[in-house]
Design a protein around this motif. Structure first.
Motif, PDB file in Angstrom:
ATOM      1  N   HIS A  94       1.117  -1.484  -0.058  1.00  0.00           N
ATOM      2  CA  HIS A  94      -0.464  -0.383   0.108  1.00  0.00           C
ATOM      3  C   HIS A  94       0.680   1.082  -0.065  1.00  0.00           C
ATOM      4  CE1 HIS A  94       0.680   1.243   4.464  1.00  0.00           C
ATOM      5  NE2 HIS A  94       0.024  -0.251   4.297  1.00  0.00           N
ATOM      6  N   ASP A 125       6.317   1.805   7.471  1.00  0.00           N
ATOM      7  CA  ASP A 125       4.893   1.370   6.950  1.00  0.00           C
ATOM      8  C   ASP A 125       4.126   2.335   5.941  1.00  0.00           C
ATOM      9  OD1 ASP A 125       2.449  -0.348   6.928  1.00  0.00           O
ATOM     10  OD2 ASP A 125       1.501   1.088   8.822  1.00  0.00           O
ATOM     11  N   MET A 126       4.827   1.508   4.456  1.00  0.00           N
ATOM     12  CA  MET A 126       5.644   0.521   4.433  1.00  0.00           C
ATOM     13  C   MET A 126       5.968   0.695   3.135  1.00  0.00           C
ATOM     14  SD  MET A 126       2.410  -2.430   2.969  1.00  0.00           S
ATOM     15  CE  MET A 126       3.252  -3.572   2.155  1.00  0.00           C
ATOM     16  N   GLU A 159      -5.358   1.673   2.170  1.00  0.00           N
ATOM     17  CA  GLU A 159      -4.843   0.334   3.643  1.00  0.00           C
ATOM     18  C   GLU A 159      -5.192   0.710   4.682  1.00  0.00           C
ATOM     19  OE1 GLU A 159      -3.476  -2.979   5.870  1.00  0.00           O
ATOM     20  OE2 GLU A 159      -2.716  -0.514   5.674  1.00  0.00           O
ATOM     21  N   GLU A 160      -5.066   1.915   5.083  1.00  0.00           N
ATOM     22  CA  GLU A 160      -5.024   2.311   6.221  1.00  0.00           C
ATOM     23  C   GLU A 160      -6.432   2.247   6.306  1.00  0.00           C
ATOM     24  OE1 GLU A 160      -2.369   2.417   8.284  1.00  0.00           O
ATOM     25  OE2 GLU A 160      -0.601   2.223   7.199  1.00  0.00           O
ATOM     26  N   GLU A 188       4.175  -5.413   4.042  1.00  0.00           N
ATOM     27  CA  GLU A 188       4.048  -4.973   5.283  1.00  0.00           C
ATOM     28  C   GLU A 188       5.485  -5.209   6.580  1.00  0.00           C
ATOM     29  OE1 GLU A 188       2.049  -2.533   6.062  1.00  0.00           O
ATOM     30  OE2 GLU A 188       0.053  -3.165   5.117  1.00  0.00           O
ATOM     31  N   PRO A 189       5.319  -4.478   7.616  1.00  0.00           N
ATOM     32  CA  PRO A 189       6.214  -4.441   8.445  1.00  0.00           C
ATOM     33  C   PRO A 189       5.996  -5.016   9.312  1.00  0.00           C
ATOM     34  CG  PRO A 189       4.958  -2.563   8.699  1.00  0.00           C
ATOM     35  CD  PRO A 189       4.424  -3.199   7.882  1.00  0.00           C
TER      36      PRO A 189
END
Ligand SMILES: [Zn+2]
Length: 424
Positions: A94, A125-126, A159-160, A188-189
């Motif tokens: 994302h 992120d990210m 995404e968030e 992703e982290p």
């Protein structure tokens, strides 16, 4: 394996480029909400991959939440066909970031380089993971090996805020459905030595208790909704929390405190809204609670909801005047792929090779776009793997460690290579 050794060296030699790419990506302030700078960021990724022989498409998720002329939801998907038939390996990142917020000691959108780290909103992120996947895929292509199958990279939005203008929109239209795509890695982290195979589910809902307004000096003429809400909290404490604490999961969720069902009370608002200097003089006729219930793979959404409804129904029987409304806000089912599936296994093998450590299989306490790929796209072979440190996500002075980015790029390249050649 000379092919693999050369690939690792090639990635090592592109360390500087990886850093500069990450800094460039951070400089696009793709803040969500409102969804700033999505198009230029997507076009930056698209232009870069077009130059490497990718067919690039931009997908504008029209009509999704937040999509306006000023803040268009623009996604980029780039695909490169290999020389022979084979599977498709897809890297999905994302491009949106959360608001920078307070507490920064550095410019969040400058891409500051310091002590072997790149700082900035989204570094962890990210965008660091996105940059690592770009370098991984490019290095694989530049190796000159005849790669079978196809490689895909997507930069998706929102995404968030649930992914509705991003992966959800694409998944609904078949972009993530086999056989178009076979294996997905989401950078992703989650720490460079961990392979994340899924996440818990979510149910957000609102409980409203209802009373009757009256003068505050004669509360007996009304019915206080806040006192009814207190009874709800008391029942949650007495009847629900102990049960949730005992419900343990086989999902390897980190941190381990999240290896059980949880319920957070996010907010409670009761009575009339206060105008500064003029507190409400009335008996509250309404009180609302927002809660966040996290589900395990072993739980079913229907029974989770039923459990809360039963508790409220019991209060209707036990407590005079108790009336309530229960409203759904948002829900996501839990998801977990097989740790022995192709993408998890090949990524784990690559972690062993690159880092020389035994990879940890984990699940995320919160959700990310895997839910849409699994539930909507019907593609099970999906994991999250990326360089960022989980705890730094969304924090002030967020950063990504350059060594982690280089290592994760190596892991991603090796994993993709083995999936293309051997299917695992
Ligand atoms: Zn993320």
């Amino acid at each position: 394996m000379p092919g693999e050794e050369q690939l690792l060296q090639r990635i090592e030699s592109r360390r500087e480029e990886l850093v500069e790419l990450t800094r460039d990506l951070i400089r696009f302030p793709t803040v969500n909400p409102p969804g700033e700078a999505y198009r230029p960021c997507a076009e930056y990724i698209g232009r870069r991959l077009q130059g490497r022989g990718f067919a690039v498409q931009y997908v504008h998720a029209t009509g999704t939440p937040g999509d306006t002329e000023r803040f268009p939801r623009v996604n980029v998907i780039a695909r490169r066909e290999g020389g022979a038939p084979g599977p498709c390996v897809h890297f999905n990142s994302h491009i949106d970031v959360v608001q920078s917020g307070a507490g920064w000691t550095l410019d969040p959108f400058a891409g500051v380089l310091q002590d072997g780290k790149v700082f900035g909103r989204g570094a962890c992120d990210m965008k660091g993971g996105l940059a690592a996947s770009l370098i991984a895929v490019e290095s694989l292509i530049d190796s000159g090996e005849q790669l079978p199958g196809s490689l895909e990279i997507s930069g998706t939005v929102d995404e968030e805020s649930g992914g509705y203008g991003g992966v959800h929109y694409l998944a609904e239209r078949g972009w993530f459905t086999p056989p178009r795509v076979d294996h997905v890695i989401i950078p992703e982290p989650l720490n460079v030595n961990r392979v994340c195979i899924g996440h818990r589910g979510v149910w957000w809902a609102e409980i409203e208790t209802q009373g009757r307004q009256a003068h505050g000096s004669m509360p007996f003429l009304g019915d206080c909704a806040i006192r009814h809400m207190h009874a709800v909290v008391e029942r949650l404490e007495r009847d629900l929390y102990p049960k949730l604490a005992q419900r343990r999961t086989d999902m390897p969720v980190v941190p381990s405190g999240a290896r059980q069902s949880t319920l957070n009370i996010n907010s409670i608002h009761g009575g009339q809204a206060e105008v500064p200097g003029f507190p409400s003089p009335c008996v509250a006729d309404s009180c609302r609670m927002i809660f966040d219930r996290r589900l395990l793979i072993e739980e079913h959404m229907d029974s989770v909801k039923d459990e809360v409804r039963q508790l409220l129904e019991q209060l209707v029987r036990d407590r005079a005047g108790f009336r309530y409304a229960l409203r759904d806000i948002f829900e996501v089912r839990p998801t977990m792929t097989d740790r022995n599936g192709p993408v998890a296994r090949s990524t784990a093998a690559a972690v062993r090779r690159v880092l020389g450590v035994e990879p940890e299989f984990i699940c995320s306490p919160g959700t990310y776009d895997q839910k849409h790929i699994d539930r909507v796209g019907k593609l099970r072979d999906c994991i999250a793997y990326g360089p960022g440190i989980l705890d730094l996500a969304h924090q002030p002075d967020e950063y990504v460690v350059i060594d982690d980015m280089v290592n994760s790029a190596k892991v991603m390249a090796l994993a993709a290579r083995s999936l293309l050649f051997r299917g695992a």
